[in-house]
Design an enzyme around this catalytic site. Structure first.
Site, PDB file in Angstrom:
ATOM      1  N   HIS A 137     102.752  33.236 118.551  1.00 52.65           N
ATOM      2  CA  HIS A 137     101.596  32.990 117.663  1.00 52.65           C
ATOM      3  C   HIS A 137     100.633  32.016 118.341  1.00 52.65           C
ATOM      4  O   HIS A 137      99.430  32.244 118.389  1.00 52.65           O
ATOM      5  CB  HIS A 137     102.060  32.402 116.319  1.00 52.65           C
ATOM      6  CG  HIS A 137     100.915  31.889 115.485  1.00 52.65           C
ATOM      7  ND1 HIS A 137     100.270  32.650 114.546  1.00 52.65           N
ATOM      8  CD2 HIS A 137     100.276  30.684 115.501  1.00 52.65           C
ATOM      9  CE1 HIS A 137      99.278  31.936 114.003  1.00 52.65           C
ATOM     10  NE2 HIS A 137      99.262  30.740 114.563  1.00 52.65           N
ATOM     11  N   HIS A 182      96.285  31.859 119.747  1.00 57.13           N
ATOM     12  CA  HIS A 182      95.242  30.816 119.760  1.00 57.13           C
ATOM     13  C   HIS A 182      94.622  30.580 121.134  1.00 57.13           C
ATOM     14  O   HIS A 182      93.415  30.324 121.234  1.00 57.13           O
ATOM     15  CB  HIS A 182      95.842  29.482 119.305  1.00 57.13           C
ATOM     16  CG  HIS A 182      96.033  29.368 117.832  1.00 57.13           C
ATOM     17  ND1 HIS A 182      94.995  29.138 116.961  1.00 57.13           N
ATOM     18  CD2 HIS A 182      97.147  29.455 117.075  1.00 57.13           C
ATOM     19  CE1 HIS A 182      95.476  29.085 115.710  1.00 57.13           C
ATOM     20  NE2 HIS A 182      96.771  29.284 115.763  1.00 57.13           N
ATOM     21  N   GLU A 185      92.447  30.763 112.111  1.00 51.59           N
ATOM     22  CA  GLU A 185      93.631  31.609 111.864  1.00 51.59           C
ATOM     23  C   GLU A 185      93.262  33.032 111.461  1.00 51.59           C
ATOM     24  O   GLU A 185      93.877  33.983 111.932  1.00 51.59           O
ATOM     25  CB  GLU A 185      94.507  30.983 110.774  1.00 51.59           C
ATOM     26  CG  GLU A 185      95.186  29.680 111.174  1.00 51.59           C
ATOM     27  CD  GLU A 185      96.208  29.819 112.303  1.00 51.59           C
ATOM     28  OE1 GLU A 185      96.743  28.805 112.737  1.00 51.59           O
ATOM     29  OE2 GLU A 185      96.469  30.959 112.778  1.00 51.59           O
ATOM     30  N   SER A 231      97.730  37.938 116.451  1.00 51.77           N
ATOM     31  CA  SER A 231      99.134  37.880 116.895  1.00 51.77           C
ATOM     32  C   SER A 231     100.037  38.712 115.994  1.00 51.77           C
ATOM     33  O   SER A 231     101.248  38.778 116.225  1.00 51.77           O
ATOM     34  CB  SER A 231      99.624  36.418 116.891  1.00 51.77           C
ATOM     35  OG  SER A 231      99.522  35.886 115.577  1.00 51.77           O
TER      36      SER A 231
HETATM   37  N1  HBI Z   1     100.965  21.705 113.609  1.00 55.52           N
HETATM   38  N2  HBI Z   1     101.951  22.630 115.484  1.00 55.52           N
HETATM   39  C1  HBI Z   1     101.045  22.714 114.488  1.00 55.52           C
HETATM   40  N3  HBI Z   1     100.240  23.797 114.399  1.00 55.52           N
HETATM   41  C2  HBI Z   1      99.316  23.912 113.406  1.00 55.52           C
HETATM   42  O1  HBI Z   1      98.582  24.906 113.323  1.00 55.52           O
HETATM   43  C3  HBI Z   1      99.195  22.868 112.459  1.00 55.52           C
HETATM   44  C4  HBI Z   1     100.041  21.762 112.597  1.00 55.52           C
HETATM   45  N4  HBI Z   1      99.953  20.764 111.724  1.00 55.52           N
HETATM   46  C5  HBI Z   1      98.981  20.717 110.664  1.00 55.52           C
HETATM   47  C6  HBI Z   1      98.148  21.933 110.563  1.00 55.52           C
HETATM   48  N5  HBI Z   1      98.262  22.933 111.447  1.00 55.52           N
HETATM   49  C7  HBI Z   1      97.165  22.024 109.417  1.00 55.52           C
HETATM   50  O2  HBI Z   1      97.058  20.788 108.794  1.00 55.52           O
HETATM   51  C8  HBI Z   1      95.813  22.450 109.892  1.00 55.52           C
HETATM   52  O3  HBI Z   1      95.867  23.821 109.829  1.00 55.52           O
HETATM   53  C9  HBI Z   1      94.715  21.971 109.021  1.00 55.52           C
HETATM   54 FE    FE Z   2      98.075  29.059 114.139  1.00 49.24          FE
END
Ligand code: HBI
Ligand code: FE
Length: 279
Positions: free
Chosen positions: A123, A128, A169, A188
């Protein structure tokens, strides 16, 4: 010590430990990669397909972040860092604000090909990272990280998380020949790469910053609404404005039900043309 025994640093990063992946892990990556690579031409936007090519993410298995980072840093100054899974919001935004993308190190099991709750390396790295090779999107993601840190301070995280959800996303973009995908959660996912463009059931609305920030989302099923940007530059411009006034008006505005179409919404069809909603 995180779930899989990794020793995590203060910024929640861990070593990718590429040598620890098993042949089954690499085979899972190849299965997922080849399924998407066959489906996405004509569905994913050009910056995504160009990024996928530039980073050569296939290479018969899970890429070594060190190899990816050499090219990614040269293109836009971004780097991928390994993390055990979801990290606290403040940590996440801090990484984005410094052009570091936190990517899960683990990969899903062969019996989880079509869905898993937590973002895994497919993913994050396939979904990304290719977009981070585009200079405009790279700027947007850094601005988003800086905005996230401000939003936390102002108690507006929910609104900002929605912006991430409906762009980074699950974002769609207007292309010359029709709608194209740029959101990682779609690109993804084999099933959602088809659903997001072809299904008549979800709404596809023209992107509007405040509209997005007032719209809740669900994390356990296909989206009921997708927001469509005219270009990555338009998305970047939207985040360069001062959010202070926006947050003030959001404080007085109610959430919009997820499947609603408002009279002022511009409803888009899969083709390039749009028509104003008749509701
Ligand atoms: N941590 N590893 C990871 N990946 C994310 O997409 C992610 C996160 N922590 C917080 C978060 N996303 C959300 O708070 C955000 O999408 C706003
Ligand atoms: Fe993501």
């Amino acid at each position: 010590m995180s779930a899989d025994g990794a020793v995590r640093r203060a910024d929640w990063t861990i070593d990718q430990d590429w040598a620890a992946y098993t042949p089954e892990d690499h085979a899972t990556w190849v299965t997922l990669y080849e399924r998407q690579a066959a489906l996405l031409p004509g569905r994913a936007c050009d910056p995504f397909l160009k990024g996928l090519e530039a980073l050569d993410l296939h290479r018969s298995g899970i890429p070594d972040f060190a190899r990816i980072n050499a090219e990614l840093a040269r293109l836009t100054g971004w780097r991928v860092v390994a993390v055990p899974g979801l990290v606290p919001d403040a940590v996440f935004f801090e990484h984005l604000a410094n052009r570091r993308f936190p990517a899960g190190r683990f990969i899903r099991r062969p019996d989880q090909l079509d869905y898993l709750q937590e973002p895994d390396v497919f993913h994050d790295l396939f979904g990304h990272v290719p977009m981070l090779t585009d200079p405009v999107f790279a700027d947007y993601m850094q601005a988003y990280g800086e905005g996230g840190l401000r939003a936390l301070g102002l108690g507006r995280l929910t609104n900002l998380a929605r912006l991430y959800w409906y762009t980074v996303e699950f974002g769609l973009m207007q292309g010359a020949e029709g709608l194209r995908i740029y959101g990682a959660g779609i690109v993804s996912s084999h099933a959602e790469s088809v659903f997001a463009l072809d299904s008549p059931s979800p709404n596809r609305l023209a992107f509007d910053l405040q509209r997005v920030m007032r719209t809740p989302y669900r994390i356990d099923d296909f989206q009921q609404v997708y927001f469509v940007i005219p270009s990555l530059e338009a998305l970047r411009q939207a985040t360069l404005q001062d959010f202070g006034g926006l947050y003030a008006s959001l404080a007085k505005a109610s959430d919009i039900p997820i499947a609603a179409i408002l009279p002022e919404d511009r409803v888009l069809t899969r083709g390039a043309q749009t028509h104003v909603s008749t509701q």
